[in-house]
Design an enzyme around this catalytic site. Structure first.
Site, PDB file in Angstrom:
ATOM      1  N   TRP A   1       0.834  -1.214   0.000  1.00 47.54           N
ATOM      2  CA  TRP A   1       0.000   0.000   0.000  1.00 47.54           C
ATOM      3  C   TRP A   1       0.859   1.251   0.000  1.00 47.54           C
ATOM      4  CZ3 TRP A   1      -4.429  -1.008  -1.823  1.00 47.54           C
ATOM      5  CH2 TRP A   1      -5.052  -2.232  -1.547  1.00 47.54           C
TER       6      TRP A   1
ATOM      7  N   LYS B   1     -11.756  -1.478   8.167  1.00 44.20           N
ATOM      8  CA  LYS B   1     -11.059  -2.406   9.067  1.00 44.20           C
ATOM      9  C   LYS B   1     -11.435  -2.116  10.513  1.00 44.20           C
ATOM     10  CE  LYS B   1      -7.688  -2.172   5.506  1.00 44.20           C
ATOM     11  NZ  LYS B   1      -7.873  -3.424   4.793  1.00 44.20           N
TER      12      LYS B   1
ATOM     13  N   ASP C   1      -0.949   6.862   6.316  1.00 45.47           N
ATOM     14  CA  ASP C   1      -2.061   5.985   5.956  1.00 45.47           C
ATOM     15  C   ASP C   1      -2.252   5.052   7.154  1.00 45.47           C
ATOM     16  OD1 ASP C   1      -3.733   3.999   5.050  1.00 45.47           O
ATOM     17  OD2 ASP C   1      -2.494   3.405   3.339  1.00 45.47           O
TER      18      ASP C   1
HETATM   19  C1  LIG Z   1      -2.873   0.087   4.732  1.00 49.31           C
HETATM   20  C2  LIG Z   1      -3.867   0.175   3.607  1.00 49.31           C
HETATM   21  N1  LIG Z   1      -3.891   1.267   2.836  1.00 49.31           N
HETATM   22  C3  LIG Z   1      -4.751   1.404   1.823  1.00 49.31           C
HETATM   23  C4  LIG Z   1      -5.657   0.406   1.519  1.00 49.31           C
HETATM   24  C5  LIG Z   1      -6.606   0.596   0.368  1.00 49.31           C
HETATM   25  O1  LIG Z   1      -7.822   0.993   0.871  1.00 49.31           O
HETATM   26  P1  LIG Z   1      -9.102   1.232  -0.049  1.00 49.31           P
HETATM   27  O2  LIG Z   1      -9.500  -0.086  -0.583  1.00 49.31           O
HETATM   28  O3  LIG Z   1     -10.081   1.849   0.918  1.00 49.31           O
HETATM   29  O4  LIG Z   1      -8.729   2.185  -1.130  1.00 49.31           O
HETATM   30  C6  LIG Z   1      -5.701  -0.747   2.303  1.00 49.31           C
HETATM   31  C7  LIG Z   1      -6.695  -1.787   2.003  1.00 49.31           C
HETATM   32  O5  LIG Z   1      -6.679  -2.891   2.414  1.00 49.31           O
HETATM   33  C8  LIG Z   1      -4.761  -0.871   3.369  1.00 49.31           C
HETATM   34  O6  LIG Z   1      -4.731  -1.975   4.127  1.00 49.31           O
END
Ligand SMILES: Cc1ncc(COP(=O)(O)O)c(C=O)c1O
Length: 360
Positions: free
Chosen positions: A101, A194, A170
């Site tokens: 991510w 989550k 994030d």
């Molecule tokens: C740490 C992290 N950042 C970003 C995301 C992406 O999130 P989204 O699907 O809401 O765009 C996730 C999704 O699992 C994640 O675990």
């Protein structure tokens, strides 16, 4: 209703039954009005009250200082990967790459500017560690430093945050799981699915002075944080039902001792499973290289063979434990144990691990 499973899904993830029941009831009939919350105007008094209470509880749970805006937006954390550079990057930016991510956040920024730098990267060992802060190559002129606080796929977590005049995190997979000094950050963002509620809402906490930052190009309003802040998260139709579910979850958190209590419980829950790994005489192998980097939210480990992994997942299912399969690039098992996973769920998993290893 059938008995609820212990759901170890990485996200969308388990939510407290109480939160789901209160949300379901409001979906059908909000406050005895004969109309469900998802059927009401986002500009009407009922939803405005929901939004105000959600913001107030979020502020108090995280002790968010007054010089921060709290926004409930859409587009997930992934949209933030682009909005951050669009709104805040006019010179250069630093990125710490500790997982998939974090890499995606970097890739999105790199499409917007050619002055995006990697301060450190743990892809050389499939992201199984957090690079030592002393090794990060920081640029003192960078507009911001972007980090991912918890690497959902790889089971690592930043335990301490670096000091920086504009730290952006994030926190999709560990928001509200541990106490936090919000004033250390320029921006915190988290997809809700989550630890907060359903997918479709993203929480953004942004220091107010950053709304004034000069942008590299003019932005359409929907991509502009200052426009969202000016419209109190209702620039367009807000994700009303999602925000209602977040409110139910915030009420549940307040009733259950707030973030401090969650943190203690999350440490104890994770310890049950990490102890089962560490006391297994090598039957289970934690995938994270250094114990200090282990996440208290996503616990990743492998078994000696693929066959045993499949058997373990089957044995867990028979005992009411689901969604334990690891992410494809890591393999093995991933147990996601967000706030809503009870201690009993982690105990059940740890008990199965001990029993399974002894009979394998
Ligand atoms: C740490 C992290 N950042 C970003 C995301 C992406 O999130 P989204 O699907 O809401 O765009 C996730 C999704 O699992 C994640 O675990």
């Amino acid at each position: 209703m059938s008995e609820r499973a212990y759901n170890f899904s990485a996200g969308p993830a388990t939510l407290p039954a109480e939160v789901l029941e209160a949300s379901a009831s409001g979906l059908v009939d909000y406050d005895n009005s004969g109309v469900g919350i998802a059927e009401m105007s986002h500009r009407g008094p009922e939803f405005i009250a929901v939004l105000e209470e959600a913001e107030a509880r979020c502020r108090s749970l995280l002790s968010i200082p007054d010089n921060y805006e709290v926004l409930f937006l859409q587009g997930g954390a992934t949209q933030q990967f682009s909005l951050i550079p669009m709104n805040l990057l006019s010179g250069s930016a630093d990125y710490l790459i500790t997982g998939q991510w974090a890499k995606k956040a970097y890739d999105s920024a790199a499409l917007i500017s050619d002055k995006v730098k990697v301060v450190a990267n743990s892809s050389d060992q499939n992201y199984n560690y957090i690079p030592e802060e002393s090794s990060w190559e920081l640029d003192s002129d960078a507009d911001y430093l972007h980090v991912c606080s918890n690497n959902t796929i790889f089971g690592t977590q930043l335990k301490d945050f670096p000091k920086h005049n504009c730290l952006i995190a994030d926190m999709s997979s560990d928001i509200m799981s541990r106490e936090l000094d919000v004033s250390q950050f320029g921006v915190i963002y988290a997809g809700a699915q989550k630890n907060l509620g359903p997918s479709g809402v993203v929480l953004v906490i942004i220091r107010k002075d950053l709304l004034e930052r000069e942008k590299a190009t003019q932005l359409p309003p929907i991509f502009d944080y200052s426009k969202h802040a000016g419209a109190n998260s209702c620039l367009n139709t807000a994700p009303t039902f999602g925000i209602y579910m977040l409110l139910q979850n915030f009420r549940w958190l307040d009733k259950n001792g707030g973030i401090a209590a969650m943190e203690q419980q999350n440490i104890a829950k994770a310890k049950l499973i990490y102890d089962a790994i560490d006391n297994s005489n090598g039957f289970y192998t934690g995938t994270v290289a250094n114990a200090a980097d282990r996440s208290n939210m996503n616990i990743t480990f492998t078994l000696p063979t693929e066959e045993l992994t499949a058997e373990f997942i089957k044995a867990a299912k028979e005992k009411g434990m689901v969604a334990l399969k690891g992410y494809r690039s890591v393999g093995g098992i991933r147990a996601s144990v967000y706030n809503a996973m009870p201690v009993a769920g982690c105990q059940a998993l740890a008990d199965l691990m001990v029993e399974f290893a002894s009979r394998a």
